[in-house]
Design a protein around this motif. Structure first.
Motif, PDB file in Angstrom:
ATOM      1  N   LEU A  77       0.800  -1.004  -0.128  1.00 29.71           N
ATOM      2  CA  LEU A  77       0.045  -0.078  -0.048  1.00 29.71           C
ATOM      3  C   LEU A  77       0.315   1.464  -0.483  1.00 29.71           C
ATOM      4  CD1 LEU A  77      -3.087  -0.953   2.736  1.00 29.71           C
ATOM      5  CD2 LEU A  77      -2.833  -0.803   0.054  1.00 29.71           C
ATOM      6  N   GLU A  78       2.090   1.354   0.553  1.00 30.45           N
ATOM      7  CA  GLU A  78       3.175   2.714   0.236  1.00 30.45           C
ATOM      8  C   GLU A  78       3.578   3.332  -0.953  1.00 30.45           C
ATOM      9  OE1 GLU A  78       4.289   4.732   3.004  1.00 30.45           O
ATOM     10  OE2 GLU A  78       2.924   3.285   3.822  1.00 30.45           O
ATOM     11  N   GLU A  80       3.433   4.564  -3.833  1.00 32.25           N
ATOM     12  CA  GLU A  80       2.966   5.776  -4.844  1.00 32.25           C
ATOM     13  C   GLU A  80       1.363   5.282  -5.421  1.00 32.25           C
ATOM     14  OE1 GLU A  80       3.080   8.929  -4.215  1.00 32.25           O
ATOM     15  OE2 GLU A  80       4.198   7.891  -2.129  1.00 32.25           O
ATOM     16  N   VAL A  84      -5.395   1.719  -3.203  1.00 32.44           N
ATOM     17  CA  VAL A  84      -5.813   0.755  -2.546  1.00 32.44           C
ATOM     18  C   VAL A  84      -6.594   0.075  -2.170  1.00 32.44           C
ATOM     19  CG1 VAL A  84      -6.292   1.770   0.196  1.00 32.44           C
ATOM     20  CG2 VAL A  84      -4.799   3.239  -1.733  1.00 32.44           C
ATOM     21  N   ALA A 141      -5.361   2.285   9.152  1.00 29.01           N
ATOM     22  CA  ALA A 141      -4.209   3.108   8.357  1.00 29.01           C
ATOM     23  C   ALA A 141      -4.225   2.837   6.706  1.00 29.01           C
ATOM     24  CB  ALA A 141      -2.967   2.166   8.816  1.00 29.01           C
ATOM     25  N   ALA A 142      -5.058   1.660   5.754  1.00 26.70           N
ATOM     26  CA  ALA A 142      -5.357   1.597   4.460  1.00 26.70           C
ATOM     27  C   ALA A 142      -6.003   2.723   4.107  1.00 26.70           C
ATOM     28  CB  ALA A 142      -5.406   0.594   4.912  1.00 26.70           C
ATOM     29  N   ARG A 145      -5.077   5.943   4.284  1.00 25.61           N
ATOM     30  CA  ARG A 145      -3.891   5.920   2.424  1.00 25.61           C
ATOM     31  C   ARG A 145      -4.699   6.207   1.650  1.00 25.61           C
ATOM     32  NH1 ARG A 145       1.411   7.727   0.675  1.00 25.61           N
ATOM     33  NH2 ARG A 145       1.812   6.111  -0.738  1.00 25.61           N
ATOM     34  N   GLU A 148      -6.382   9.843   1.471  1.00 22.29           N
ATOM     35  CA  GLU A 148      -4.787  11.153   1.013  1.00 22.29           C
ATOM     36  C   GLU A 148      -4.421  10.999   0.158  1.00 22.29           C
ATOM     37  OE1 GLU A 148      -1.540   9.015   3.163  1.00 22.29           O
ATOM     38  OE2 GLU A 148      -2.316   9.448   5.367  1.00 22.29           O
ATOM     39  N   LYS A 149      -5.027   9.492  -0.914  1.00 27.36           N
ATOM     40  CA  LYS A 149      -4.374   9.431  -2.351  1.00 27.36           C
ATOM     41  C   LYS A 149      -6.141  10.101  -3.274  1.00 27.36           C
ATOM     42  CE  LYS A 149      -2.579   5.977  -3.791  1.00 27.36           C
ATOM     43  NZ  LYS A 149      -1.437   6.530  -4.522  1.00 27.36           N
TER      44      LYS A 149
END
Length: 204
Positions: A77-78, A80, A84, A141-142, A145, A148-149
């Motif tokens: 998932l990190e 770029e 996700v 957390a996923a 993410r 954020e995207k």
């Protein structure tokens, strides 16, 4: 004759396998260490050599079910360019596929679902709750993410999205295990996941 470390480990695994069969058939509360010893073909003393009590044995059985490789998912998932929600959907679907085809996992999860966690077994429930809390943190957390995207719908928070997915997964697995496997877990589960993840996605 002196027992080797390998002999001791073989006996330990023999006891765990026997406990799985006995707990599944009789329920954890109704099963005794004598029942497990008989099923394993060992003495009660042999069981107490490896396990302090029934709770200790049950917790070892609980830990014998492999958990999802959350660290590997987190690294994926990190990236770029990671989609996700697509990753989350795939991992959840793969877990359903695994459960649908793994009879040992089915038996152990059925034991956990049917267990009375009062008294001496309350420690097992606490451990399960700790594992669940860890899964929720990973999911939140996923989804954070994804937010954020710009991939998570604005009507969802990471916590609400994680809760919805968790409730769906626990619900479909529990119903399938407890009520006679009346539907195709893998295919219907994948369809449910597709619809849920679709509702979580940001409008394009």
């Amino acid at each position: 004759m002196r027992r080797t470390k390998a002999d001791a480990e073989a006996t330990r695994q023999q006891i765990i396998c026997a406990a799985e069969r006995v707990f599944y058939k009789k329920g954890v509360s109704n099963a005794t260490m004598e029942d497990v010893a008989h099923a394993a073909g060992v003495t009660r003393g042999a069981i107490y050599w490896h396990f302090a009590n029934k709770t200790d044995l049950f917790m070892e059985l609980y830990k014998s079910v492999p958990l999802p490789q959350e660290d590997m998912v987190a690294r994926e998932l990190e990236s770029e360019d990671a989609e996700v929600l697509t990753v989350i959907e795939r991992v959840a679907a793969e877990w359903l596929d695994t459960l649908a085809n793994d009879e040992q996992r089915q038996r152990i999860l059925s034991i956990l679902l049917r267990c009375d966690y009062t008294g001496e077994l309350s420690a097992v429930l606490e451990q399960q709750q700790g594992v669940d809390d860890g899964h929720m943190q990973t999911l939140e957390a996923a989804f954070a993410r994804a937010a954020e995207k710009g991939q998570l719908g604005t009507c969802w928070t990471p916590k609400s999205a994680a809760s919805a997915l968790r409730w769906m997964m626990k619900g479909i697995c529990s119903e399938w295990l407890l009520f006679g496997r009346r539907f195709d877990l893998a295919s219907e589960g994948r369809e449910g996941l597709r619809r849920l993840i679709g509702s979580l996605q940001a409008a394009k």
